[in-house]
Design a protein around this motif. Structure first.
Motif, PDB file in Angstrom:
ATOM      1  N   LYS A   4       0.805  -1.217   0.000  1.00  0.00           N
ATOM      2  CA  LYS A   4       0.000   0.000   0.000  1.00  0.00           C
ATOM      3  C   LYS A   4       0.839   1.268   0.000  1.00  0.00           C
ATOM      4  CE  LYS A   4      -4.065   1.987   2.271  1.00  0.00           C
ATOM      5  NZ  LYS A   4      -5.044   1.826   3.381  1.00  0.00           N
ATOM      6  N   TYR A   5       1.987   1.238   0.660  1.00  0.00           N
ATOM      7  CA  TYR A   5       2.742   2.467   0.847  1.00  0.00           C
ATOM      8  C   TYR A   5       4.140   2.450   0.221  1.00  0.00           C
ATOM      9  CZ  TYR A   5      -0.908   3.407   4.293  1.00  0.00           C
ATOM     10  OH  TYR A   5      -2.113   3.597   4.912  1.00  0.00           O
ATOM     11  N   PHE A   6       4.946   1.448   0.545  1.00  0.00           N
ATOM     12  CA  PHE A   6       6.361   1.504   0.215  1.00  0.00           C
ATOM     13  C   PHE A   6       6.687   1.118  -1.224  1.00  0.00           C
ATOM     14  CE2 PHE A   6       6.564   0.927   4.903  1.00  0.00           C
ATOM     15  CZ  PHE A   6       7.164   2.141   5.195  1.00  0.00           C
ATOM     16  N   LYS A   7       5.876   0.248  -1.830  1.00  0.00           N
ATOM     17  CA  LYS A   7       6.190  -0.213  -3.190  1.00  0.00           C
ATOM     18  C   LYS A   7       6.267   0.952  -4.176  1.00  0.00           C
ATOM     19  CE  LYS A   7       4.605  -3.507  -6.739  1.00  0.00           C
ATOM     20  NZ  LYS A   7       5.924  -4.157  -6.988  1.00  0.00           N
ATOM     21  N   SER A   8       5.282   1.824  -4.177  1.00  0.00           N
ATOM     22  CA  SER A   8       5.274   2.968  -5.092  1.00  0.00           C
ATOM     23  C   SER A   8       6.428   3.923  -4.797  1.00  0.00           C
ATOM     24  CB  SER A   8       3.944   3.714  -5.003  1.00  0.00           C
ATOM     25  OG  SER A   8       2.888   2.926  -5.499  1.00  0.00           O
ATOM     26  N   PHE A   9       6.747   4.074  -3.505  1.00  0.00           N
ATOM     27  CA  PHE A   9       7.856   4.946  -3.115  1.00  0.00           C
ATOM     28  C   PHE A   9       9.171   4.399  -3.650  1.00  0.00           C
ATOM     29  CE2 PHE A   9      11.268   5.831  -0.033  1.00  0.00           C
ATOM     30  CZ  PHE A   9      11.316   7.217  -0.132  1.00  0.00           C
ATOM     31  N   PHE A  10       9.398   3.090  -3.476  1.00  0.00           N
ATOM     32  CA  PHE A  10      10.613   2.454  -3.986  1.00  0.00           C
ATOM     33  C   PHE A  10      10.689   2.554  -5.504  1.00  0.00           C
ATOM     34  CE2 PHE A  10      10.721  -0.532  -0.084  1.00  0.00           C
ATOM     35  CZ  PHE A  10      11.433   0.416   0.635  1.00  0.00           C
ATOM     36  N   ASP A  11       9.551   2.347  -6.174  1.00  0.00           N
ATOM     37  CA  ASP A  11       9.505   2.449  -7.634  1.00  0.00           C
ATOM     38  C   ASP A  11       9.991   3.818  -8.096  1.00  0.00           C
ATOM     39  OD1 ASP A  11       8.506  -0.092  -8.134  1.00  0.00           O
ATOM     40  OD2 ASP A  11       6.419   0.551  -8.053  1.00  0.00           O
ATOM     41  N   TYR A  12       9.474   4.849  -7.464  1.00  0.00           N
ATOM     42  CA  TYR A  12       9.792   6.218  -7.864  1.00  0.00           C
ATOM     43  C   TYR A  12      11.267   6.526  -7.646  1.00  0.00           C
ATOM     44  CZ  TYR A  12       9.266  11.255  -8.480  1.00  0.00           C
ATOM     45  OH  TYR A  12       9.384  12.538  -8.938  1.00  0.00           O
ATOM     46  N   ILE A  13      11.800   6.129  -6.498  1.00  0.00           N
ATOM     47  CA  ILE A  13      13.200   6.409  -6.182  1.00  0.00           C
ATOM     48  C   ILE A  13      14.135   5.665  -7.139  1.00  0.00           C
ATOM     49  CG2 ILE A  13      15.016   6.129  -4.453  1.00  0.00           C
ATOM     50  CD1 ILE A  13      12.998   8.389  -3.883  1.00  0.00           C
ATOM     51  N   VAL A  14      13.860   4.382  -7.378  1.00  0.00           N
ATOM     52  CA  VAL A  14      14.705   3.584  -8.275  1.00  0.00           C
ATOM     53  C   VAL A  14      14.653   4.144  -9.698  1.00  0.00           C
ATOM     54  CG1 VAL A  14      15.010   1.314  -9.348  1.00  0.00           C
ATOM     55  CG2 VAL A  14      14.556   1.485  -6.891  1.00  0.00           C
ATOM     56  N   ALA A  15      13.455   4.491 -10.173  1.00  0.00           N
ATOM     57  CA  ALA A  15      13.312   5.059 -11.522  1.00  0.00           C
ATOM     58  C   ALA A  15      14.058   6.385 -11.638  1.00  0.00           C
ATOM     59  CB  ALA A  15      11.837   5.248 -11.857  1.00  0.00           C
ATOM     60  N   LEU A  16      13.992   7.194 -10.598  1.00  0.00           N
ATOM     61  CA  LEU A  16      14.671   8.487 -10.598  1.00  0.00           C
ATOM     62  C   LEU A  16      16.192   8.304 -10.657  1.00  0.00           C
ATOM     63  CD1 LEU A  16      13.482  11.347 -10.531  1.00  0.00           C
ATOM     64  CD2 LEU A  16      13.965  11.411  -8.074  1.00  0.00           C
ATOM     65  N   GLN A 103       9.945   2.676 -20.197  1.00  0.00           N
ATOM     66  CA  GLN A 103       8.856   2.607 -19.227  1.00  0.00           C
ATOM     67  C   GLN A 103       9.246   3.179 -17.864  1.00  0.00           C
ATOM     68  OE1 GLN A 103       7.438  -1.534 -19.688  1.00  0.00           O
ATOM     69  NE2 GLN A 103       7.720  -1.112 -21.867  1.00  0.00           N
ATOM     70  N   LEU A 104      10.522   3.546 -17.699  1.00  0.00           N
ATOM     71  CA  LEU A 104      10.903   4.322 -16.523  1.00  0.00           C
ATOM     72  C   LEU A 104      10.081   5.609 -16.460  1.00  0.00           C
ATOM     73  CD1 LEU A 104      14.807   3.988 -16.602  1.00  0.00           C
ATOM     74  CD2 LEU A 104      13.270   3.035 -14.870  1.00  0.00           C
ATOM     75  N   ILE A 105       9.784   6.163 -17.630  1.00  0.00           N
ATOM     76  CA  ILE A 105       8.949   7.370 -17.691  1.00  0.00           C
ATOM     77  C   ILE A 105       7.555   7.060 -17.177  1.00  0.00           C
ATOM     78  CG2 ILE A 105       7.965   9.122 -19.226  1.00  0.00           C
ATOM     79  CD1 ILE A 105      10.402   8.656 -21.054  1.00  0.00           C
ATOM     80  N   ASN A 106       7.029   5.873 -17.543  1.00  0.00           N
ATOM     81  CA  ASN A 106       5.711   5.468 -17.052  1.00  0.00           C
ATOM     82  C   ASN A 106       5.687   5.332 -15.537  1.00  0.00           C
ATOM     83  OD1 ASN A 106       5.497   3.691 -20.018  1.00  0.00           O
ATOM     84  ND2 ASN A 106       3.862   5.085 -19.404  1.00  0.00           N
ATOM     85  N   ILE A 107       6.805   4.860 -14.975  1.00  0.00           N
ATOM     86  CA  ILE A 107       6.885   4.746 -13.511  1.00  0.00           C
ATOM     87  C   ILE A 107       6.846   6.128 -12.875  1.00  0.00           C
ATOM     88  CG2 ILE A 107       8.385   4.097 -11.584  1.00  0.00           C
ATOM     89  CD1 ILE A 107       9.315   1.717 -13.212  1.00  0.00           C
ATOM     90  N   LEU A 108       7.625   7.053 -13.415  1.00  0.00           N
ATOM     91  CA  LEU A 108       7.665   8.403 -12.864  1.00  0.00           C
ATOM     92  C   LEU A 108       6.315   9.109 -13.012  1.00  0.00           C
ATOM     93  CD1 LEU A 108      11.215   9.500 -14.114  1.00  0.00           C
ATOM     94  CD2 LEU A 108      10.529   8.847 -11.786  1.00  0.00           C
ATOM     95  N   LYS A 109       5.553   8.727 -14.031  1.00  0.00           N
ATOM     96  CA  LYS A 109       4.213   9.298 -14.220  1.00  0.00           C
ATOM     97  C   LYS A 109       3.171   8.631 -13.326  1.00  0.00           C
ATOM     98  CE  LYS A 109       2.664  10.053 -18.327  1.00  0.00           C
ATOM     99  NZ  LYS A 109       2.272   9.787 -19.742  1.00  0.00           N
TER     100      LYS A 109
END
Length: 198
Positions: A4-16, A103-109
């Motif tokens: 619910k919380y950390f997965k999206s946060f990790f996705d964003y940081i790794v993609a960045l 698709q890194l762009i898709n993650i950041l979006k």
């Protein structure tokens, strides 16, 4: 908690963090794609996202301009190493999975995750039966359980069953396992192509 919380946060940081490396790849790959047949750099197509929301997914173009759309019997996209629709650089991008890196762009979006079910075509929504729609309960991923363990060797319906298994067992531990297995699959270049429609 993780789902619910950390997965999206990790996705964003790794993609960045990965974005500068991807920009270097873009500078190298983009001219090669263009000069091979003077076509667009990216292949952008709508896919089904979380809760069935449509989004535009980005990939490096691997096929020749105006290539015909060929499908397997189950409606999935046909994929073969000897596919004449592939450009020379396209075949290499497929083998190394570099075609998926935009698709890194898709993650950041906020459209996608690093790990999750691979997104289906919008028209596949009408082909879901029973609980198959449950694969849309989470964001689709650049890689996932199917890509890590089976790649292109199993039928689409079996992939959906695995997607639902992933949804039901989603955890940090499973994501780490899938990520490591994906790296191994890419390095060994296993199960990338199928030579006939299923």
């Amino acid at each position: 908690m993780y789902k619910k919380y950390f997965k999206s946060f990790f996705d964003y940081i790794v993609a960045l963090l990965a974005l500068p490396v991807w920009l270097i790849l873009l500078i190298i790959i983009a001219p090669i794609i263009y000069f091979q047949d003077k076509g667009p750099i990216f292949y952008n197509a709508f896919r089904l996202g979380e809760n069935g929301r449509k989004f535009k997914m980005y990939k490096f173009r691997t096929m020749k301009v105006n290539a015909s759309d060929i499908r397997n019997e189950d409606g999935s996209t046909f994929n073969s190493e000897n596919d004449p629709r592939l450009t020379k650089i396209g075949k290499l991008l497929r083998k190394t999975s570099l075609d998926e890196t935009p698709q890194l762009i898709n993650i950041l979006k906020g459209d996608m995750s690093i790990i999750g079910p691979r997104p289906d075509l919008p028209e596949h929504f009408e082909l879901y039966v029973g609980n198959e729609i449950r694969k849309l309960e989470i964001k689709p991923g650049i890689t996932g359980y199917n890509q890590a363990y089976f790649r292109n060797t199993i039928p689409w319906k079996d992939k959906i069953k695995n997607d639902i298994f992933y949804v039901d067992h989603l955890s940090l531990y499973l994501d780490i396992k899938v990520f490591i297995k994906t790296v191994q699959a890419v390095i060994l270049q296993k199960n990338i192509f199928v030579n006939k429609a299923k």
